[in-house]
Each structure stands twice: as structure tokens, then as C-alpha cells.
Enzyme design. Structure first.
Site: not given
Length: 474
Positions: A51, A129, A131, A212, A220, A269, A340, A359, A361
Site C-alpha cells: 500500500d 563515512e 558516524e 569519534e 565510526e 563524509h 578538514r 570527499e 564532507r
């Protein structure tokens, strides 16, 4: 895996039930379970009815019949059920047999098909990645006369003085002090290792796990990259295992981006690259971060479309509690090698030509991975087609700590949207790149925005507990 191989697996493993699953707009799995005696070769052709009107963002009650068409390549044995059960992910079709244009998994597959039609490459690889936090207790309530949440963890910084443990043993994780300590500070080594063991037994190739940065059970686990749809399938499997192993330990896991005030949240990330056959297309030795011009244009597309993308990669009001300066959250729409604090990072440590990637992030795990990965691929492909130069547009490179720039310097850097509503506004203004190859339809985008507006409104109209602290005595 062929249909016959699935039927053989059912027989050889004494499977008693087959769990057919699909994913909703928010990225949550739903399932209907059939006794294995009712599963035949025709089941994989005719599908399993459900449904659609009971699933948010799908269909109205007047046209609610939908069909799951199982994908035999996704079959694995459920590690948690008391009765032997086989799990199989499915695509959603209409009763007329057409691929449903609001099915997130079908959208992911269409994005992969579109890549092949462009002549740019044959395969896009993704590696998230994702977390999470593991808590010992969670309580929340939102009513007419009260609103609160409370979580607890045996390793939380706020429990250094707790007496109810039967003897406080110390070794709590400080705020922002949780990155890769050993036991006994890292109290969740064994539970994460158990998660990894179950993931491996369920077909995931796991590369590593660790504690982490945040206090109170931040963790992680990284599993290996794969193609777009397979990686989204794997992420659903990953989250299913994390949630259920935590439950077996008497704990609860959450992928909520910002469950705690004053410490780092949980991101997702996402690493990306494109290959043409066996040849990596993102690598050029000696260039900035060894990135090819094609990779730079792909990155330009990600950064150029980022405000609209974020409506799909960070699709919750809580997402924007994480996307604030000061908590390692990538709020600055720039790129950098190894940095980062940038929204797009180019990993440079121990990278081979085939491992060369970018990457993004900013995303978090409230994202539907099928929609998230598909949208990022389309943004990158648009950057390649239009030769969007991130350097010329002022997106970098920024190889210094952006958080340490002066206010005047920061004003030159574009930031992510500040709220879910702002991100939805950006998506409404910039969606054409998503409709290339009919991957996303305008109907899907309008429906998605409407669903997410309701979520944002539901949060906006409710009284926040902190407002009592600010305004009760006015």
C-alpha cells in the site's frame, strides 16, 4: 545472483522467511515478509504488492497499489531474526509495470545509467563515512505543555561525578576529547567490533572502526567503496546492523546529526570518483593534489550546486544544528587538499591513481543515500559538462585553517544554507541539473520539497525549551 541461486540459497540454508524491503523518501527501510514456501521464481517477476498510500511522499489512497520488484543481487541472510530469514532489497513499480519515478532506489539506478550515456565514464564509485552515537538511555517528549530530550552514556563527560553506577570508575570521554583513545576510555571497542563481525558475515567489506571526537559514545565504522546503488544498499545494511547490535547490547544507536549540544555531531563524509572501465579519471600526477581537470570540474559542479544539493544531502532541521562553525563541521563551500575545515577535501595521504578521489564532507546520515549519491553525481557531471572551474569561481584552494581566518576574509567565502528552508529554497531555484537524463522528475522535486517543508514547519511552530530560559521573565 540469479533467481535460481536465490531459490537454492533458501533451500540450502533452510530459510523459513523472505523479507522483501524497499526504501521511502527519507531513506528508511520498510519490509513485507513472506514464508519461503510462498516464494517462487514468479515472485521475482510479478513482485510483492504493498500500500503506497501508507508511505509518506508516495501515493494518495485513490491510487495506492504499488509493487516491489526484488533485486536478487542484494540478498543476504538476516543476522538478527529468530527464524532464518533472507533479506532482499526491491525497486518500486506501478501496477502497470512501470518504474515508479518517486522510488529513491530507481532514481539511483537512473543516475548510473545517465553517466554511461554521457560518454564521460562508465562507473561512479562512492564511499560514505557514516558516524553515529551509542547511548545507554534516550528519553524525549514533545507535547502541548512540555518539550524535552535527555540522553545518557556511561562514558559521557557529564557523568564524572555520577554516583548511581555502583562506584564511578572514571575514564569518561572529555568534550571534543574522544578521537581514537584506547580502552578503558573507549568503552565501546567490543560493541563496534561485534558490529564489524556481523557486517562481514553479511557481506560488507569493513576497513576499520574507531571512537569519534565527541563524548558520549561517538563512533565510526568504514566499509569499502562500491558503485552508487550498491553503496546505498550497503549503507542501509550498515545502519540496520549498527541499530540492531546496539539493541542486543541493551543500548541504542542514532545517526542523528546533532544529538548533543556543545560537542561535535555525526557527519557522513562521502568520497567519490569516476572510472572509465578500469581507468581512473580523477588522477593527474603533479597537478594540484594530483587531480585531473575532469576531477576539478566535477568538484566545481559539487561546490556550485552545493546550496541546492544540501536539501538532499542534509535534509533535516537537525542537520543545520551540526552545520555551524566550531565543531569541525564543513560549513565553508571551498576545497582543499587534506584540510578538514573545507566542504570538499582531496585526500592526499597514501593515495594511488585508482584511489584518487574527492570527499564532500557536508552530508549527514539523515540523507536518503540513493537520492544523496545520485544528486552529487549529477552535480559533478554538470560541472564536467559545463567545465565549471572552482578556482576561477573563488572556491579555493584554501589550504589554511579556515576557522582561523579574519571576519573580513571569511566574508569572501560562501557558506552552506543556514536552515532547511533556505536549502529547499536553493533547490527550488536550482534543480535543472537533477532532471538531466530524467533521473529526477520535476514532480519528484516538488513533492520532496513539500514533504520537507512540512517537517521544517513542524519544528518551527513548536516552543523550544530554551525560549523559557530566554523569555519567561519578560
Amino acid at each position: 545472483m540469479s533467481v535460481q541461486n536465490v531459490l537454492n540459497t533458501i533451500k540450502e540454508n533452510n530459510i523459513q522467511f523472505v523479507d522483501f524491503r524497499f526504501v521511502d523518501l527519507a531513506g528508511r527501510a520498510h519490509h513485507i515478509t513472506l514464508p519461503s514456501t510462498e516464494v517462487e521464481a514468479e515472485t521475482f517477476v510479478n513482485g510483492v504488492a504493498f500500500d503506497g498510500s501508507s508511505i509518506t511522499g508516495f501515493r494518495g489512497i485513490e491510487s495506492s497499489d504499488m509493487v516491489m520488484i526484488p533485486d536478487t543481487e542484494t540478498a543476504y541472510i538476516d543476522p538478527f531474526t529468530a527464524h532464518p530469514t533472507l533479506i532482499i532489497m526491491s525497486n518500486i513499480h506501478t501496477p502497470e509495470g512501470e518504474r515508479y519515478d518517486r522510488d529513491p532506489r530507481s532514481i539511483a539506478q537512473k543516475a548510473e545509467e545517465y553517466l554511461q550515456t554521457t560518454g564521460i565514464g562508465t562507473t561512479a564509485f562512492f564511499a560514505p563515512e557514516s558516524e553515529f552515537f551509542i547511548f545507554d538511555d534516550v528519553r524525549y517528549e514533545s507535547g502541548m505543555n512540555k518539550s524535552y530530550f535527555e540522553v545518557d552514556s556511561e562514558e559521557a563527560a557529564w557523568n564524572t561525578g555520577r554516583k548511581e553506577e555502583g562506584g564511578n570508575l572514571g575514564f569518561k570521554v572529555p568534550v571534543k576529547g574522544g578521537y581514537v583513545p584506547v580502552q578503558p576510555v573507549d568503552s565501546q571497542q567490543d560493541i563496534r567490533s561485534e558490529m564489524v563481525k556481523v557486517m562481514q558475515e553479511s557481506g560488507l567489506r569493513v576497513e576499520r572502526h574507531h571512537h569519534e571526537v565527541s563524548t558520549a559514545g561517538a563512533g565510526e565504522i568504514n566499509f569499502r567503496f562500491d558503485t552508487l546503488t550498491k553503496t546505498a544498499d550497503n549503507l542501509l545494511k550498515y545502519k540496520y546492523i549498527v541499530h540492531n547490535v546496539a539493541n542486543q547490547y541493551g543500548k541504542v544507536a542514532t545517526f542523528m546529526p546533532k544529538p548533543l549540544f556543545g560537542d561535535n555531531g555525526s557527519g557522513m563524509h562521502v568520497h567519490m570518483s569516476i572510472f572509465n572501465g578500469d581507468s581512473p579519471l580523477f588522477y593527474e600526477k603533479g597537478a594540484y593534489a594530483n587531480l585531473s581537470p575532469l576531477a576539478m570540474h566535477y568538484m566545481g559542479g559539487i561546490l556550485h550546486h552545493a546550496p541546492a544539493l544540501i536539501a538532499l544531502t542534509n535534509p533535516s532541521t537537525n542537520s543545520f544544528k551540526r552545520l555551524v562553525p566550531g565543531y569541525e563541521a564543513p560549513v565553508n563551500l571551498v576545497f582543499s587538499k587534506g584540510n578538514r575545515s573545507a566542504a570538499v577535501r582531496i585526500p592526499i595521504a597514501a593515495v594511488t591513481p585508482k584511489g584518487c578521489r574527492i570527499e564532500f564532507r557536508t552530508p549527514d546520515s539523515t540523507a536518503n543515500p540513493y537520492l544523496c549519491f545520485a544528486a552529487m553525481l549529477l552535480a559533478g557531471l554538470d560541472g564536467i559538462k559545463r567545465k565549471i572551474d572552482p578556482v576561477a569561481l573563488g572556491y579555493g584552494p584554501f589550504d589554511t585553517n579556515i576557522y582561523h581566518l579574519s571576519d573580513e576574509e571569511k566574508r569572501e567565502i560562501r557558506s552552506v544554507p543556514g536552515t532547511l528552508d533556505e536549502a529547499l529554497n536553493a533547490l527550488e531555484a536550482d534543480y535543472e541539473f537533477l532532471t538531466e537524463g530524467d533521473v529526477f522528475t520535476k514532480d519528484f522535486i516538488d513533492n520532496y520539497v513539500a514533504v520537507k517543508r512540512k517537517e521544517a514547519q513542524a519544528v518551527a511552530v513548536r516552543i523550544h525549551p530554551h525560549e523559557y530560559e530566554l523569555y519567561f521573565g519578560c
